[in-house]
Design a protein around this motif. Structure first.
Motif, PDB file in Angstrom:
ATOM      1  N   ASN A   1      45.455 -47.983  -2.336  1.00  0.00           N
ATOM      2  CA  ASN A   1      44.720 -48.688  -1.406  1.00  0.00           C
ATOM      3  C   ASN A   1      44.439 -47.948  -0.051  1.00  0.00           C
ATOM      4  OD1 ASN A   1      44.639 -51.092  -3.179  1.00  0.00           O
ATOM      5  ND2 ASN A   1      45.626 -52.356  -2.062  1.00  0.00           N
ATOM      6  N   ASN A   2      44.662 -46.657  -0.384  1.00  0.00           N
ATOM      7  CA  ASN A   2      44.281 -45.945   0.963  1.00  0.00           C
ATOM      8  C   ASN A   2      42.836 -45.982   0.881  1.00  0.00           C
ATOM      9  OD1 ASN A   2      43.324 -43.348   1.888  1.00  0.00           O
ATOM     10  ND2 ASN A   2      45.410 -43.250   2.372  1.00  0.00           N
ATOM     11  N   VAL A   3      42.032 -46.282   2.062  1.00  0.00           N
ATOM     12  CA  VAL A   3      40.759 -46.332   2.216  1.00  0.00           C
ATOM     13  C   VAL A   3      39.882 -45.277   1.790  1.00  0.00           C
ATOM     14  CG1 VAL A   3      38.808 -47.306   3.556  1.00  0.00           C
ATOM     15  CG2 VAL A   3      41.139 -48.362   3.852  1.00  0.00           C
ATOM     16  N   GLU A   4      40.423 -44.124   2.605  1.00  0.00           N
ATOM     17  CA  GLU A   4      39.512 -42.940   2.440  1.00  0.00           C
ATOM     18  C   GLU A   4      39.493 -42.241   0.767  1.00  0.00           C
ATOM     19  OE1 GLU A   4      37.727 -41.807   4.874  1.00  0.00           O
ATOM     20  OE2 GLU A   4      38.759 -43.122   6.253  1.00  0.00           O
ATOM     21  N   ALA A   5      40.870 -42.694   0.319  1.00  0.00           N
ATOM     22  CA  ALA A   5      40.693 -42.064  -0.870  1.00  0.00           C
ATOM     23  C   ALA A   5      39.978 -42.920  -1.917  1.00  0.00           C
ATOM     24  CB  ALA A   5      42.419 -42.242  -1.507  1.00  0.00           C
ATOM     25  N   LEU A   6      39.904 -44.012  -1.821  1.00  0.00           N
ATOM     26  CA  LEU A   6      39.108 -45.010  -2.483  1.00  0.00           C
ATOM     27  C   LEU A   6      37.569 -44.586  -2.398  1.00  0.00           C
ATOM     28  CD1 LEU A   6      40.933 -48.430  -2.281  1.00  0.00           C
ATOM     29  CD2 LEU A   6      40.466 -46.836  -4.295  1.00  0.00           C
ATOM     30  N   VAL A   7      37.234 -44.572  -1.137  1.00  0.00           N
ATOM     31  CA  VAL A   7      35.853 -44.180  -0.665  1.00  0.00           C
ATOM     32  C   VAL A   7      35.326 -42.951  -1.552  1.00  0.00           C
ATOM     33  CG1 VAL A   7      34.152 -43.581   0.898  1.00  0.00           C
ATOM     34  CG2 VAL A   7      35.766 -45.696   1.079  1.00  0.00           C
TER      35      VAL A   7
ATOM     36  N   PHE B   1      34.641 -49.007  -4.259  1.00  0.00           N
ATOM     37  CA  PHE B   1      34.117 -49.426  -2.685  1.00  0.00           C
ATOM     38  C   PHE B   1      34.311 -50.556  -2.452  1.00  0.00           C
ATOM     39  CE2 PHE B   1      32.285 -45.299  -2.342  1.00  0.00           C
ATOM     40  CZ  PHE B   1      31.281 -45.065  -3.149  1.00  0.00           C
ATOM     41  N   GLU B   2      34.542 -51.476  -3.299  1.00  0.00           N
ATOM     42  CA  GLU B   2      34.718 -53.036  -2.955  1.00  0.00           C
ATOM     43  C   GLU B   2      36.123 -52.956  -2.582  1.00  0.00           C
ATOM     44  OE1 GLU B   2      33.571 -55.387  -6.005  1.00  0.00           O
ATOM     45  OE2 GLU B   2      31.469 -55.551  -5.594  1.00  0.00           O
ATOM     46  N   LEU B   3      37.006 -52.448  -3.461  1.00  0.00           N
ATOM     47  CA  LEU B   3      38.364 -52.240  -2.930  1.00  0.00           C
ATOM     48  C   LEU B   3      38.712 -51.891  -1.456  1.00  0.00           C
ATOM     49  CD1 LEU B   3      41.080 -53.180  -4.348  1.00  0.00           C
ATOM     50  CD2 LEU B   3      41.125 -51.032  -5.245  1.00  0.00           C
ATOM     51  N   ALA B   4      38.049 -50.823  -1.173  1.00  0.00           N
ATOM     52  CA  ALA B   4      38.161 -50.131   0.064  1.00  0.00           C
ATOM     53  C   ALA B   4      37.569 -50.975   1.086  1.00  0.00           C
ATOM     54  CB  ALA B   4      37.197 -48.686   0.118  1.00  0.00           C
TER      55      ALA B   4
ATOM     56  N   CYS C   1      39.206 -52.656   4.570  1.00  0.00           N
ATOM     57  CA  CYS C   1      38.632 -52.003   5.707  1.00  0.00           C
ATOM     58  C   CYS C   1      37.215 -52.436   5.852  1.00  0.00           C
ATOM     59  CB  CYS C   1      38.879 -50.534   6.017  1.00  0.00           C
ATOM     60  SG  CYS C   1      38.295 -49.681   7.555  1.00  0.00           S
ATOM     61  N   PRO C   2      36.979 -53.734   6.205  1.00  0.00           N
ATOM     62  CA  PRO C   2      35.837 -54.150   6.205  1.00  0.00           C
ATOM     63  C   PRO C   2      34.599 -53.248   7.026  1.00  0.00           C
ATOM     64  CG  PRO C   2      36.966 -55.864   6.672  1.00  0.00           C
ATOM     65  CD  PRO C   2      38.035 -54.593   6.556  1.00  0.00           C
ATOM     66  N   SER C   3      35.123 -52.741   7.721  1.00  0.00           N
ATOM     67  CA  SER C   3      34.128 -52.126   8.818  1.00  0.00           C
ATOM     68  C   SER C   3      33.851 -50.596   8.327  1.00  0.00           C
ATOM     69  CB  SER C   3      34.539 -52.193  10.196  1.00  0.00           C
ATOM     70  OG  SER C   3      35.767 -51.529  10.268  1.00  0.00           O
ATOM     71  N   HIS C   4      34.185 -50.034   7.381  1.00  0.00           N
ATOM     72  CA  HIS C   4      34.051 -48.695   6.901  1.00  0.00           C
ATOM     73  C   HIS C   4      32.729 -48.286   6.673  1.00  0.00           C
ATOM     74  CE1 HIS C   4      34.978 -44.904   4.846  1.00  0.00           C
ATOM     75  NE2 HIS C   4      35.998 -44.772   5.403  1.00  0.00           N
ATOM     76  N   ARG C   5      32.237 -47.229   7.579  1.00  0.00           N
ATOM     77  CA  ARG C   5      30.797 -47.277   7.490  1.00  0.00           C
ATOM     78  C   ARG C   5      30.315 -46.559   6.070  1.00  0.00           C
ATOM     79  NH1 ARG C   5      27.673 -43.446  10.589  1.00  0.00           N
ATOM     80  NH2 ARG C   5      29.671 -42.489  10.953  1.00  0.00           N
ATOM     81  N   ASN C   6      31.295 -45.415   5.712  1.00  0.00           N
ATOM     82  CA  ASN C   6      30.876 -44.833   4.611  1.00  0.00           C
ATOM     83  C   ASN C   6      30.674 -45.593   3.371  1.00  0.00           C
ATOM     84  OD1 ASN C   6      30.063 -42.354   5.547  1.00  0.00           O
ATOM     85  ND2 ASN C   6      31.938 -41.150   5.388  1.00  0.00           N
TER      86      ASN C   6
END
Lengths: 716, 246
Positions: A303-309, A328-331, A335-340
């Motif tokens: 669930n690392n956000v960057e890795a998922l994105v 993307f949904e998991l990310a 972190c709901p505010s991840h712009r990318n």
């Protein structure tokens, strides 16, 4: 500080507690010093155990820790003191074990042996007795004296009901209610020697053994987890890490210093490093290595956000859009505010929507576009795509509506009387007979002949009731028939039909449902269920007018495409299916003829489709039976599902049919009836408030036709 | 090893009490405090922490302080104790917590070469401890004795009085704190448990009914009052040390 505790301690130690460093050497002064210094910790209210000591019944078979005989036994406390102690400590709700010494008419006396359950005392030699009055003895089923069940010398386990400390009287009871709730599983009454508690049997037999010996020889003592068990039992909470050292108090420990928190941070940074290298690979085009790096990062830190994105982007580039969307949904969850993540997700959703559109999964595509828009309002592409899709959907929807409206015009029934229903039922009967008689005819002409004959019979039946309606409906029917006839040949009926309540979703489903139904019908052959539908439609038809059957060979044709299929039951489906059916039916004239007889539009289409080679009479029969069943069902259905507009009308229809149904309903497909009733209801809802079963039949048959056509087209 | 800082204290903090606290004792106290704190942060149970302290004390019974880095020995003792008492800890966690102990508030270590060197040194030290103790690393701890004694004593008390008086928690806390010093390895576990219970009961002024024999005599037959007193005074010393060392 807890004053009671403080008082107790003071009274024990005496004045010297206040003196600080006492001159007299020795342990007590040190202890007093210790107490004085640590007083704030020792006497703080939070130091107390929060859990109330609950006495639970000890399972004698398992011994998680060593059960020891009562300490007073080893200490050889004098009898009087033990007696006092016992009376001090025994309370209501304790379990006590004793031996019956005498039985009187008001109860029996018990010599106490020991306590069971939480309080562990051995009082056999104290010669205490307790009384169990007769009212505390549970009555046996027989009407004998309950005391006759007990004998002198029996071992009894009972609950303490009352303790009179001053007079040293104990009253016991054999009712479970006298125990506290946690001891609810105890068995009260006569017990055997094996049931005696462990602390008693251990103590009684080994009176000369030392405490230590008994302890070490107990099985529970060697249990490696006995520490954990006892901690729970004694109410010590290890997570609070009790300590009397100043530096080890709980408040000094920061949450972030704990191992798991540090590990999380470390993993996150390590994973980020992997992601960075992965992104480098990705930019250089080495997708495989990039994927490896991303997976490695996710192994280190799920669930690392960057890795998922990053992985999602890689998936999207490679084309696995579904996986990308998941990532993307998991990310975004984390972190709901991840712009990318948002940006990429929108893009991927739109792309996927485009893919789905090509696959004709318009509904899902629409959903995806909407989702993309909710995420990012300013996403132009999504908006455009959505608009295009919606227009496309609306167009097809409109088409359908028109067709259905056309169908609806036909279906202008005016039935609401029981008599009509009776007529219908009679007609059904007639039709049945006719079907049996006539040979199977695949041609519409033969069926139409049959129909006419049946309808003539029906006509006669309906003489009294149908006059006023019949003429009206007759005319309507004729109109409808003609239009229906035309329509059945056309794919696009041009009747105005009120827009369905739901969105395109239902519409699409209807289409499919109808097509499927048709195919189903065909495959089924002469299903009884279809017959029932036909019957119901026939019933409907019958009730309207005599001429209906003659005039409206296509009455039954707009069979909803889902008889017997418990598919979509939304009203819209009905609507959607109508035009389809109609068209399909148009192709199959045989069905038409059947429909004339059958009441339920559902059945009619089906009938037609499934049994081109069958006798119309047979169909009629089935349809009538279906009709009866349908009326049953439709009644229930209509009540359940929809009750707009036509509902009342439908019910009246159902009433009529019901009488018929009672005569024949049994074997017919429930589902078909249900479906049919729903369909007819839907039809009624969606369309005009007039309820003319024949109309529905018409419409349904047309829909069926259309569906059939569509399916054949699709097959191509 | 460059990670671990030595504690440099000034000689003689002006203490003229009869008990001269040598540097060594202070160091040992501090390291034991370090072990117990780390145990809390690693969410260890009481038994593994006790084993770790016991291992440390036993190691330095025969070893000299200048020869071995005490904090490294402590880390290795924790690692080994986790294995012995079946609460396996990961070396990475131990190193993380220890690193943060010495540099509070800093970022977690990067998992690079330096980290792996540290891990290697912990593992080597573990082997060293094993050899030094002749591979006798399982101890009988006073914990289960204490708990059983508590049960028996509670049976003698009135349940309400017992609920009001937190002798259970106090005794448990005292026992855990006793691991700051070598008292844990110098006495029999039963005696230590008994002394701790005695001290707890004494602090609250709880009295047990008197019989032919004293309750503590009954619980453990070969203990004498003198021994109990000795252990109690040792425990008191530990608390005194806290004020002086930290």
């Amino acid at each position: 500080m807890d004053r009671d505790l403080l008082r107790q301690s003071l009274s024990y130690h005496g004045q010297s507690l206040f003196m600080g460093d006492a001159d007299a050497p020795g342990g007590t002064s040190i202890v007093e010093q210790f107490v004085a210094r640590k007083a704030d910790l020792l006497f703080s209210p939070s130091w107390k155990s929060t859990s109330i000591v609950q006495y639970e019944l000890q399972e004698e078979t398992s011994e998680p820790y060593a059960v020891m005989p009562p300490l007073e036994q080893f200490m050889e406390v004098p009898e009087q003191e033990r007696k006092d102690l016992f009376y001090r400590d025994v309370e209501r709700g304790d379990v006590i074990i004793g031996r019956i010494t005498s039985i009187r008419e008001f109860g029996f006396f018990v010599a106490l042996i020991c306590t069971g359950g939480g309080l562990e005392r051995d009082v056999e030699d104290l010669e205490l007795t307790a009384l169990c009055p007769i009212r505390e003895v549970p009555s046996t089923r027989s009407h004998d004296d309950p005391l006759s069940y007990y004998q002198i010398g029996d071992l009894i386990r009972a609950g303490v009901k009352d303790v009179d400390r001053y007079q040293e009287k104990i009253t016991i009871s054999l009712h479970l209610s006298s125990l506290c709730p946690s001891m609810g599983k105890t068995k009260l009454g006569v017990i055997s020697k094996e049931d005696l508690p462990l602390h008693y049997s251990r103590g009684a037999s080994d009176c000369c053994e030392s405490y230590e010996k008994i302890l070490e020889s107990s099985l529970g003592f060697s249990n490696p987890t006995n520490v954990d068990v006892l901690l729970v039992k004694l109410g010590i909470d290890e997570t609070l890490s009790p300590s009397l050292m100043r530096g080890l108090q709980k408040k000094h420990f920061l949450e972030e210093d704990f191992a798991d928190n540090i590990r999380k941070k470390q993993s996150a940074s390590w994973a980020l490093k992997c992601v960075k290298t992965g992104v480098d690979h990705f930019k250089a085009g080495r997708h495989v290595e990039a994927m490896n790096e991303y997976n490695k990062a996710l192994e280190i830190d799920t669930n690392n956000v960057e890795a998922l994105v990053a992985r999602g982007a890689l998936y999207a580039t490679k084309g696995s859009l579904v996986k990308a969307i998941d990532d993307f949904e998991l990310a975004l969850e984390t972190c709901p505010s991840h712009r990318n993540a948002k940006k990429y997700l929108c893009q991927t959703l739109v792309e996927r929507g485009g893919q789905l559109e090509e696959e004709k999964k318009l509904v899902t595509a629409e959903g995806l576009y909407k989702k993309a828009l909710t995420l990012d309002d300013s996403f132009r592409e999504a908006e455009d795509a959505l608009r295009k899709l919606q227009m496309h959907i609306q167009k097809t929807l409109k088409l359908r509506e028109q067709e259905m409206a056309k169908e609806q015009e036909k279906a202008k029934t005016v039935e609401t009387s029981a008599e009509k229903l009776r007529k219908i039922l009679k007609e059904e009967k007639r039709m049945k007979r006719k079907r049996r008689r006539s040979s199977s005819s695949s041609s519409s002409s033969s069926s139409s002949d049959a129909t006419s004959s049946s309808s003539s019979r029906q006509k006669s039946k309906k003489k009294k009731h149908k006059r006023r309606h019949s003429s009206h409906s007759h005319k309507k029917r004729q109109r409808r028939v003609s239009s229906h006839g035309y329509r059945s040949d056309e794919e696009d009926a041009e009747e105005s039909y009120p827009a369905p309540a739901n969105t395109s979703a239902s519409f699409i489903n209807q289409k499919h449902a109808v097509a499927q139904l048709f195919e189903d019908e065909r495959s089924q052959g002469m299903s009884k269920s279809s017959g029932s539908f036909c019957a119901s439609s026939a019933a409907e038809v019958l009730e309207d007018s005599r001429g209906r059957f003659e005039d409206d060979p296509f009455e039954c044709s707009p069979c909803p495409a889902e008889p017997g299929k418990a598919k979509d039951r939304h009203g819209d489906k009905c609507l959607g299916s109508k035009p389809l059916e109609r068209d399909v039916n148009g192709r199959e004239r045989v069905a038409h003829s059947d429909h004339r007889k059958s009441d339920t539009p559902h059945m009619v289409c089906k009938k037609r489709v499934s049994s081109t080679s069958e006798s119309s009479a047979h169909r009629r029969y089935s349809s009538s039976s279906a009709g009866s069943e349908y009326s049953h069902k439709s009644e229930t259905q209509s009540r359940d599902i929809h009750s707009q507009g036509m509902s009342s009308h439908r019910w009246s229809d159902a009433d009529k049919k019901e009488s018929r149904d009672s005569r024949r309903s049994e074997g017919n497909g429930h589902r078909s009836c249900n479906d049919y009733s729903q369909k007819s209801r839907r039809f009624s809802e969606g369309g005009q408030k007039k309820e003319l079963p024949s109309n529905l039949v018409d419409i349904f048959s047309q829909i069926a036709q259309f569906e059939k056509e569509k399916s054949t087209k699709q097959k191509k | 090893m460059e990670l671990v800082g030595r504690s440099h204290e000034g000689r003689g903090s002006g203490d003229v009490a009869k008990h001269e606290l040598s540097q060594d004792i202070k160091t040992h106290f501090r390291v034991c405090r370090f072990i117990i704190e780390t145990g809390v942060k690693l969410r260890m149970r009481s038994m593994p922490v006790a084993t770790a302290c016991a291992l440390y004390h036993k190691f330095f019974e025969s070893a000299d302080l200048p020869a071995y880095e005490p904090y490294l020995v402590a880390m290795a003792a924790i690692y080994l104790a986790g294995k012995v008492e079946e609460q396996h800890l990961r070396a990475r966690d131990i190193i993380n917590v220890c690193h943060r102990y010495f540099k509070p508030g800093c970022e977690p270590l990067e998992l690079d070469g330096k980290f792996w060197e540290l891990r290697d040194s912990v593992v080597h030290c573990e082997l060293l401890i094993l050899r030094k103790l002749n591979f006798q690393v399982s101890f009988i701890h006073p914990h289960k004795y204490l708990l059983h004694y508590l049960l028996s004593v509670r049976g003698l008390l009135n349940r309400h009085a017992c609920a009001r008086t937190p002798i259970t928690e106090t005794a448990w806390a005292l026992l855990k704190d006793s691991y700051h010093g070598p008292v844990c390895v110098r006495h029999r576990p039963q005696h230590l448990a008994l002394s701790v219970l005695y001290l707890a009961m004494n602090s609250y002024g709880v009295e047990l009914p008197a019989g032919e024999a004293e309750w503590w005599q009954v619980l453990c037959e070969d203990v004498t009052k003198a021994e109990i007193d000795a252990i109690v005074s040792e425990l008191m010393e530990l608390y005194n040390m806290e004020a002086r060392c930290t």
